[in-house]
Design a protein around this motif. Sequence first.
Motif, PDB file in Angstrom:
ATOM      1  N   SER A   4      13.354  10.766  45.360  1.00  0.00           N
ATOM      2  CA  SER A   4      14.961  11.204  44.933  1.00  0.00           C
ATOM      3  C   SER A   4      15.077  12.903  45.820  1.00  0.00           C
ATOM      4  O   SER A   4      16.170  13.017  44.999  1.00  0.00           O
ATOM      5  CB  SER A   4      13.838  11.855  43.255  1.00  0.00           C
ATOM      6  OG  SER A   4      12.798  12.772  43.903  1.00  0.00           O
ATOM      7  N   ASP A   8      19.547   9.557  48.970  1.00  0.00           N
ATOM      8  CA  ASP A   8      20.669   8.992  48.470  1.00  0.00           C
ATOM      9  C   ASP A   8      21.743   8.259  47.076  1.00  0.00           C
ATOM     10  O   ASP A   8      20.097   7.017  47.176  1.00  0.00           O
ATOM     11  CB  ASP A   8      22.007   8.851  49.364  1.00  0.00           C
ATOM     12  CG  ASP A   8      22.745  10.497  49.728  1.00  0.00           C
ATOM     13  OD1 ASP A   8      22.848  11.105  49.586  1.00  0.00           O
ATOM     14  OD2 ASP A   8      22.953  10.043  50.757  1.00  0.00           O
ATOM     15  N   TYR A   9      21.534   8.144  46.339  1.00  0.00           N
ATOM     16  CA  TYR A   9      21.162   6.910  44.756  1.00  0.00           C
ATOM     17  C   TYR A   9      23.037   7.201  44.383  1.00  0.00           C
ATOM     18  O   TYR A   9      23.876   7.143  44.465  1.00  0.00           O
ATOM     19  CB  TYR A   9      20.778   6.592  44.059  1.00  0.00           C
ATOM     20  CG  TYR A   9      20.943   8.107  43.270  1.00  0.00           C
ATOM     21  CD1 TYR A   9      21.733   7.678  41.617  1.00  0.00           C
ATOM     22  CD2 TYR A   9      20.641   9.547  43.571  1.00  0.00           C
ATOM     23  CE1 TYR A   9      22.008   8.626  41.240  1.00  0.00           C
ATOM     24  CE2 TYR A   9      21.081  10.671  41.628  1.00  0.00           C
ATOM     25  CZ  TYR A   9      21.318   9.750  41.090  1.00  0.00           C
ATOM     26  OH  TYR A   9      21.322  10.687  40.188  1.00  0.00           O
ATOM     27  N   VAL A  10      23.406   5.082  43.555  1.00  0.00           N
ATOM     28  CA  VAL A  10      24.203   5.455  42.948  1.00  0.00           C
ATOM     29  C   VAL A  10      23.704   4.399  41.390  1.00  0.00           C
ATOM     30  O   VAL A  10      22.567   3.877  42.154  1.00  0.00           O
ATOM     31  CB  VAL A  10      25.331   4.407  43.994  1.00  0.00           C
ATOM     32  CG1 VAL A  10      25.700   4.900  45.311  1.00  0.00           C
ATOM     33  CG2 VAL A  10      24.252   2.995  44.984  1.00  0.00           C
ATOM     34  N   THR A  11      25.133   4.322  41.087  1.00  0.00           N
ATOM     35  CA  THR A  11      24.827   3.102  39.646  1.00  0.00           C
ATOM     36  C   THR A  11      25.682   2.131  39.801  1.00  0.00           C
ATOM     37  O   THR A  11      26.427   2.579  39.165  1.00  0.00           O
ATOM     38  CB  THR A  11      24.929   4.138  38.658  1.00  0.00           C
ATOM     39  OG1 THR A  11      26.085   4.936  39.161  1.00  0.00           O
ATOM     40  CG2 THR A  11      23.583   5.228  38.406  1.00  0.00           C
ATOM     41  N   ARG A  19      23.849  10.476  33.870  1.00  0.00           N
ATOM     42  CA  ARG A  19      23.752   9.265  34.330  1.00  0.00           C
ATOM     43  C   ARG A  19      22.516   8.582  32.720  1.00  0.00           C
ATOM     44  O   ARG A  19      20.854   8.414  32.469  1.00  0.00           O
ATOM     45  CB  ARG A  19      22.902   9.728  35.137  1.00  0.00           C
ATOM     46  CG  ARG A  19      22.222   7.597  35.902  1.00  0.00           C
ATOM     47  CD  ARG A  19      21.219   8.232  36.947  1.00  0.00           C
ATOM     48  NE  ARG A  19      20.511   7.231  36.774  1.00  0.00           N
ATOM     49  CZ  ARG A  19      18.888   7.511  37.264  1.00  0.00           C
ATOM     50  NH1 ARG A  19      18.835   8.748  37.854  1.00  0.00           N
ATOM     51  NH2 ARG A  19      18.166   7.283  36.415  1.00  0.00           N
ATOM     52  N   CYS A 107      15.611  -2.714  35.945  1.00  0.00           N
ATOM     53  CA  CYS A 107      17.431  -2.724  36.671  1.00  0.00           C
ATOM     54  C   CYS A 107      18.329  -3.350  35.085  1.00  0.00           C
ATOM     55  O   CYS A 107      18.762  -3.357  34.818  1.00  0.00           O
ATOM     56  CB  CYS A 107      17.197  -3.883  37.633  1.00  0.00           C
ATOM     57  SG  CYS A 107      16.345  -3.470  39.114  1.00  0.00           S
ATOM     58  N   SER A 111      22.041   2.121  33.518  1.00  0.00           N
ATOM     59  CA  SER A 111      22.427   3.291  34.615  1.00  0.00           C
ATOM     60  C   SER A 111      21.377   2.982  35.247  1.00  0.00           C
ATOM     61  O   SER A 111      21.280   5.149  35.674  1.00  0.00           O
ATOM     62  CB  SER A 111      22.546   4.812  33.260  1.00  0.00           C
ATOM     63  OG  SER A 111      21.123   4.443  32.926  1.00  0.00           O
ATOM     64  N   ARG A 112      20.750   2.708  35.838  1.00  0.00           N
ATOM     65  CA  ARG A 112      19.780   2.404  36.719  1.00  0.00           C
ATOM     66  C   ARG A 112      20.101   2.765  38.063  1.00  0.00           C
ATOM     67  O   ARG A 112      21.479   2.108  38.308  1.00  0.00           O
ATOM     68  CB  ARG A 112      19.079   1.362  37.058  1.00  0.00           C
ATOM     69  CG  ARG A 112      17.780   1.302  38.020  1.00  0.00           C
ATOM     70  CD  ARG A 112      16.448   0.800  37.733  1.00  0.00           C
ATOM     71  NE  ARG A 112      15.696   0.743  38.083  1.00  0.00           N
ATOM     72  CZ  ARG A 112      14.325   1.062  38.429  1.00  0.00           C
ATOM     73  NH1 ARG A 112      14.042   1.379  37.235  1.00  0.00           N
ATOM     74  NH2 ARG A 112      13.528   1.233  39.088  1.00  0.00           N
ATOM     75  N   SER A 113      19.545   4.143  38.582  1.00  0.00           N
ATOM     76  CA  SER A 113      20.088   4.357  40.089  1.00  0.00           C
ATOM     77  C   SER A 113      19.872   3.706  40.977  1.00  0.00           C
ATOM     78  O   SER A 113      18.369   2.515  40.745  1.00  0.00           O
ATOM     79  CB  SER A 113      19.761   5.950  40.317  1.00  0.00           C
ATOM     80  OG  SER A 113      18.414   5.897  40.085  1.00  0.00           O
ATOM     81  N   CYS A 114      20.249   3.365  42.133  1.00  0.00           N
ATOM     82  CA  CYS A 114      20.006   2.750  43.390  1.00  0.00           C
ATOM     83  C   CYS A 114      19.735   3.194  44.863  1.00  0.00           C
ATOM     84  O   CYS A 114      20.618   3.821  44.634  1.00  0.00           O
ATOM     85  CB  CYS A 114      20.456   1.154  43.179  1.00  0.00           C
ATOM     86  SG  CYS A 114      20.223   0.240  45.370  1.00  0.00           S
TER      87      CYS A 114
END
Length: 138
Positions: A4, A8-11, A19, A107, A111-114
Amino acid sequence: CYKSEMLDYVTFSGCFSTRRTGGLIEHSGFLCFDIDKIESERRLQEIKSLLINDEELHTVLCFRSPSGNGLKWFTPIDLSQCGHRKWFEAIRNYLYQTYGIVADEKCVNTSRSCFLCHDAEAYACEEIMNNINNNKDE
């Protein structure tokens, strides 16, 4: 947590004002699946190939997860047929019944981040990616 703080992460399932599921502005029409703790490199490559070549589901994007022993897999969904959760449950069941693949149940959260990683062997469906880029220009 290293991930974290450093990755980087995206939704992938949508755009959000915050989020959390209640912050959803617009759904993307995509689901992201995590397939974690794959027991060997051979099995990881086998699963990746099965997903990319599946006749029923389209792969938009597939890459090795930051852990190195898992995959992130993305497929489009038609929200006019049913909602995010139903699609997730149906596809998760399909993956298990068809290939014995166990996808992370977390998943299901829209709104789960990846977390992103730099996978030189990532697969991206050229046709779908071109459609996304063309829609951004309109």
